[in-house]
Design a protein around this motif. Structure first.
Motif, short mmCIF file in Angstrom:
data_model
loop_
_atom_site.label_atom_id
_atom_site.label_comp_id
_atom_site.label_asym_id
_atom_site.label_seq_id
_atom_site.Cartn_x
_atom_site.Cartn_y
_atom_site.Cartn_z
N TYR A 17 22.47 15.66 23.82
CA TYR A 17 22.57 14.14 24.53
C TYR A 17 22.47 13.32 22.85
O TYR A 17 21.63 13.73 22.33
CB TYR A 17 21.11 14.15 25.57
CG TYR A 17 21.43 14.51 26.80
CD1 TYR A 17 21.94 14.46 27.11
CD2 TYR A 17 20.49 15.75 26.70
CE1 TYR A 17 21.89 15.29 28.61
CE2 TYR A 17 20.54 16.38 27.89
CZ TYR A 17 21.11 15.84 28.83
OH TYR A 17 20.98 16.81 30.12
N ALA A 19 22.44 10.01 20.88
CA ALA A 19 21.88 8.42 20.86
C ALA A 19 22.77 7.78 20.47
O ALA A 19 23.59 8.65 19.14
CB ALA A 19 20.68 8.38 20.05
N ASN A 20 23.35 6.84 20.56
CA ASN A 20 23.63 6.03 19.69
C ASN A 20 22.76 5.56 18.59
O ASN A 20 23.65 4.20 18.39
CB ASN A 20 23.93 4.67 20.85
CG ASN A 20 22.57 3.96 21.21
OD1 ASN A 20 21.54 3.82 21.63
ND2 ASN A 20 22.88 2.51 21.87
N GLN A 85 17.13 9.97 31.40
CA GLN A 85 17.48 8.40 32.06
C GLN A 85 16.27 8.29 31.50
O GLN A 85 15.98 6.55 31.06
CB GLN A 85 17.96 8.31 33.21
CG GLN A 85 18.62 8.75 33.36
CD GLN A 85 19.47 8.78 35.25
OE1 GLN A 85 18.12 9.12 36.14
NE2 GLN A 85 20.71 8.38 35.59
N GLU A 88 16.27 6.98 28.11
CA GLU A 88 17.18 6.33 27.83
C GLU A 88 16.21 4.59 28.25
O GLU A 88 15.80 3.83 26.76
CB GLU A 88 17.78 5.84 28.74
CG GLU A 88 19.65 7.20 28.06
CD GLU A 88 20.51 7.16 29.01
OE1 GLU A 88 21.60 6.85 28.05
OE2 GLU A 88 20.18 6.61 30.02
N LYS A 89 15.00 4.45 28.95
CA LYS A 89 14.75 3.22 29.33
C LYS A 89 13.38 3.04 28.19
O LYS A 89 13.61 1.79 27.42
CB LYS A 89 14.15 3.60 30.63
CG LYS A 89 15.40 3.05 31.50
CD LYS A 89 14.16 3.12 33.22
CE LYS A 89 15.48 3.10 34.14
NZ LYS A 89 15.31 3.64 35.31
N ASN A 92 15.40 2.00 24.45
CA ASN A 92 16.10 1.59 24.51
C ASN A 92 17.76 2.03 23.64
O ASN A 92 17.57 1.40 23.13
CB ASN A 92 16.01 0.50 23.94
CG ASN A 92 16.94 -0.26 24.17
OD1 ASN A 92 17.74 -0.58 25.08
ND2 ASN A 92 16.68 -1.69 23.17
N ASP A 94 21.08 4.83 24.25
CA ASP A 94 22.17 5.74 25.32
C ASP A 94 22.64 7.12 24.70
O ASP A 94 22.81 7.20 23.95
CB ASP A 94 23.06 4.39 24.11
CG ASP A 94 24.78 5.05 26.49
OD1 ASP A 94 24.36 5.92 26.75
OD2 ASP A 94 25.58 5.19 25.48
N ASP A 97 26.46 8.82 27.64
CA ASP A 97 27.81 8.20 27.91
C ASP A 97 28.57 9.39 27.07
O ASP A 97 28.16 9.51 26.05
CB ASP A 97 27.96 6.97 26.64
CG ASP A 97 28.72 6.19 27.08
OD1 ASP A 97 29.93 7.00 27.40
OD2 ASP A 97 28.99 4.71 26.97
N ASN A 100 31.50 8.62 23.28
CA ASN A 100 31.45 7.41 22.13
C ASN A 100 31.60 8.56 21.87
O ASN A 100 31.26 10.13 21.77
CB ASN A 100 30.01 7.53 22.31
CG ASN A 100 30.27 6.35 23.17
OD1 ASN A 100 30.54 5.26 22.84
ND2 ASN A 100 29.48 5.94 23.36
N THR A 113 32.67 4.07 19.64
CA THR A 113 33.02 4.59 21.27
C THR A 113 34.67 5.50 20.65
O THR A 113 34.78 5.28 19.68
CB THR A 113 33.77 3.22 21.81
OG1 THR A 113 34.45 2.36 20.94
CG2 THR A 113 32.49 1.93 21.39
#
Length: 161
Positions: A17, A19-20, A85, A88-89, A92, A94, A97, A100, A113
């Motif tokens: 996973y 992260a952005n 998930q 993520e919450k 804050n 991502d 997705d 990316n 992206t």
């Protein structure tokens, strides 16, 4: 059953996973605590899943399961997705997705992206030698050998001429 990621066999299944953004030190401590709790209680049809995790570059959460002992099932995989998930919450961020791309720019991990990455490839801002993260690897052996590779050795190569 939580074990050290580095003790898991090379054929252990992995999920990555990305992260952005980078996590802070405090966030990493909290996430590690939450991962410890989640993985310690993670089961498939009542059977413990021998699992471990690592957080790489303050940005990637890698979870692995020794499937020679117990196989992840639909319900156990769903539980892990719900856990991610919730992260993520909580932060804050991502993490799910898959459209990316993360790649290295010196010591910095860039996150774009797929559309922006394609543009950068067209404009030669990234090359076949750009180190990318191939989050499609399936097991620890592939993670160790093919996760952090030149774009020419990854699925990213289709965008680079």
């Amino acid at each position: 059953m939580l074990v050290d990621f580095n003790t898991l066999p090379e054929d252990s299944r992995v999920w990555i996973y990305q992260a952005n953004r980078s996590f802070t030190d405090d966030e990493i401590s909290e996430i590690e605590s939450k991962l410890d709790t989640f993985i310690s209680n993670w089961t498939a049809h009542g059977a413990d899943l021998q699992s471990g995790y690592i957080i790489k570059y303050r940005r990637f959460i890698v979870i692995a399961i020794n499937q020679s002992l117990s196989t992840a099932t639909g319900c156990s995989i769903d539980a892990s997705v719900h856990f991610i998930q919730q992260l993520e919450k909580d932060y804050n961020v991502d993490l799910l997705d898959k459209m990316n791309v993360s790649y290295k720019q010196g010591d910095f991990i860039a996150y774009k992206t797929l559309l922006d990455f394609k543009k950068m490839a067209k404009e030669k801002a990234v090359s076949k030698n750009t180190i990318v993260f191939n989050n499609l690897v399936n097991n620890i052996a592939e993670f160790n050998e093919n996760w952090e590779v030149p774009a020419s050795d990854s699925w990213h190569s289709r965008f680079i001429k």
